[in-house]
Motif scaffolding. Structure first.
Motif, mmCIF file in Angstrom:
data_model
loop_
_atom_site.group_PDB
_atom_site.id
_atom_site.type_symbol
_atom_site.label_atom_id
_atom_site.label_comp_id
_atom_site.label_asym_id
_atom_site.label_seq_id
_atom_site.Cartn_x
_atom_site.Cartn_y
_atom_site.Cartn_z
ATOM 1 N N LYS A 152 48.552 32.618 49.258
ATOM 2 C CA LYS A 152 49.001 33.216 47.989
ATOM 3 C C LYS A 152 48.010 32.906 46.869
ATOM 4 O O LYS A 152 47.702 33.768 46.048
ATOM 5 N N LEU A 153 47.528 31.670 46.834
ATOM 6 C CA LEU A 153 46.570 31.278 45.800
ATOM 7 C C LEU A 153 45.253 32.021 45.969
ATOM 8 O O LEU A 153 44.686 32.529 44.992
ATOM 9 N N ILE A 154 44.773 32.114 47.194
ATOM 10 C CA ILE A 154 43.531 32.854 47.459
ATOM 11 C C ILE A 154 43.687 34.316 47.028
ATOM 12 O O ILE A 154 42.799 34.876 46.371
ATOM 13 N N ALA A 155 44.795 34.934 47.373
ATOM 14 C CA ALA A 155 45.028 36.339 47.011
ATOM 15 C C ALA A 155 45.115 36.511 45.495
ATOM 16 O O ALA A 155 44.534 37.453 44.940
ATOM 17 N N ALA A 156 45.814 35.605 44.806
ATOM 18 C CA ALA A 156 45.984 35.727 43.350
ATOM 19 C C ALA A 156 44.649 35.559 42.622
ATOM 20 O O ALA A 156 44.362 36.294 41.664
ATOM 21 N N ILE A 157 43.848 34.609 43.068
ATOM 22 C CA ILE A 157 42.535 34.415 42.437
ATOM 23 C C ILE A 157 41.642 35.625 42.680
ATOM 24 O O ILE A 157 40.966 36.113 41.775
ATOM 25 N N THR A 158 41.653 36.118 43.908
ATOM 26 C CA THR A 158 40.867 37.314 44.228
ATOM 27 C C THR A 158 41.332 38.495 43.385
ATOM 28 O O THR A 158 40.510 39.227 42.818
ATOM 29 N N ASP A 159 42.631 38.680 43.264
ATOM 30 C CA ASP A 159 43.174 39.778 42.456
ATOM 31 C C ASP A 159 42.750 39.670 40.994
ATOM 32 O O ASP A 159 42.484 40.675 40.336
ATOM 33 N N ALA A 160 42.667 38.444 40.470
ATOM 34 C CA ALA A 160 42.237 38.254 39.084
ATOM 35 C C ALA A 160 40.787 38.705 38.890
ATOM 36 O O ALA A 160 40.457 39.364 37.894
ATOM 37 N N VAL A 161 39.930 38.371 39.854
ATOM 38 C CA VAL A 161 38.533 38.785 39.767
ATOM 39 C C VAL A 161 38.435 40.307 39.884
ATOM 40 O O VAL A 161 37.719 40.959 39.120
ATOM 41 N N VAL A 162 39.173 40.873 40.826
ATOM 42 C CA VAL A 162 39.179 42.332 41.003
ATOM 43 C C VAL A 162 39.704 43.023 39.747
ATOM 44 O O VAL A 162 39.192 44.058 39.333
ATOM 45 N N GLY A 163 40.707 42.429 39.108
ATOM 46 C CA GLY A 163 41.240 42.995 37.871
ATOM 47 C C GLY A 163 40.216 43.047 36.751
ATOM 48 O O GLY A 163 40.282 43.891 35.863
ATOM 49 N N THR A 164 39.251 42.151 36.794
ATOM 50 C CA THR A 164 38.201 42.116 35.781
ATOM 51 C C THR A 164 37.038 43.029 36.130
ATOM 52 O O THR A 164 36.533 43.762 35.276
ATOM 53 N N TYR A 165 36.605 43.001 37.391
ATOM 54 C CA TYR A 165 35.390 43.715 37.792
ATOM 55 C C TYR A 165 35.622 45.024 38.530
ATOM 56 O O TYR A 165 34.700 45.810 38.688
ATOM 57 N N GLY A 166 36.810 45.243 39.037
ATOM 58 C CA GLY A 166 37.085 46.467 39.774
ATOM 59 C C GLY A 166 37.195 46.229 41.271
ATOM 60 O O GLY A 166 36.696 45.233 41.809
ATOM 61 N N GLU A 167 37.860 47.150 41.928
ATOM 62 C CA GLU A 167 38.179 47.030 43.356
ATOM 63 C C GLU A 167 36.938 46.894 44.238
ATOM 64 O O GLU A 167 36.986 46.273 45.296
ATOM 65 N N ASP A 168 35.814 47.457 43.806
ATOM 66 C CA ASP A 168 34.594 47.408 44.630
ATOM 67 C C ASP A 168 34.122 45.988 44.920
ATOM 68 O O ASP A 168 33.396 45.765 45.883
ATOM 69 N N ILE A 169 34.546 45.034 44.114
ATOM 70 C CA ILE A 169 34.062 43.664 44.305
ATOM 71 C C ILE A 169 34.919 42.847 45.268
ATOM 72 O O ILE A 169 34.511 41.788 45.727
ATOM 73 N N ARG A 170 36.103 43.341 45.612
ATOM 74 C CA ARG A 170 37.053 42.564 46.424
ATOM 75 C C ARG A 170 36.414 41.948 47.673
ATOM 76 O O ARG A 170 36.619 40.778 47.977
ATOM 77 N N GLU A 171 35.660 42.701 48.410
ATOM 78 C CA GLU A 171 35.069 42.214 49.659
ATOM 79 C C GLU A 171 33.931 41.220 49.435
ATOM 80 O O GLU A 171 33.384 40.682 50.404
ATOM 81 N N HIS A 172 33.586 40.967 48.179
ATOM 82 C CA HIS A 172 32.490 40.049 47.870
ATOM 83 C C HIS A 172 32.962 38.781 47.163
ATOM 84 O O HIS A 172 32.144 37.963 46.756
ATOM 85 N N VAL A 173 34.276 38.622 47.017
ATOM 86 C CA VAL A 173 34.835 37.465 46.319
ATOM 87 C C VAL A 173 35.066 36.328 47.314
ATOM 88 O O VAL A 173 35.787 36.491 48.296
#
Length: 65
Positions: free
Chosen positions: A20-41
């Motif tokens: 849950k923590l990994i997903a929430a942190i990843t979602d926060a980064v994606v929320g800032t930079y956009g979905e294209d970055i998800r696979e690079h977080v």
């Protein structure tokens, strides 16, 4: 490539909270930079024993015997 290194008290991490923590942190980064970055977080959770954390000049917990 965002790399997020989280140091957290080891008693705060369980098999249930870890993903849950990994997903929430990843979602926060994606929320800032956009979905294209998800696979690079990268998210690294580094659990630390409470006796190795200090607060106010004192260990958070006594060293285990």
């Amino acid at each position: 490539m965002p790399y997020i290194h989280v140091q957290i008290l080891e008693n705060r991490i369980t098999e249930e909270t870890e993903p849950k923590l990994i997903a929430a942190i990843t979602d926060a980064v994606v929320g800032t930079y956009g979905e294209d970055i998800r696979e690079h977080v990268w998210v690294v959770l580094d659990p630390v024993p409470a006796h190795r954390w200090g607060l106010g000049g004192k260990p958070v917990a006594p060293r285990p015997s």
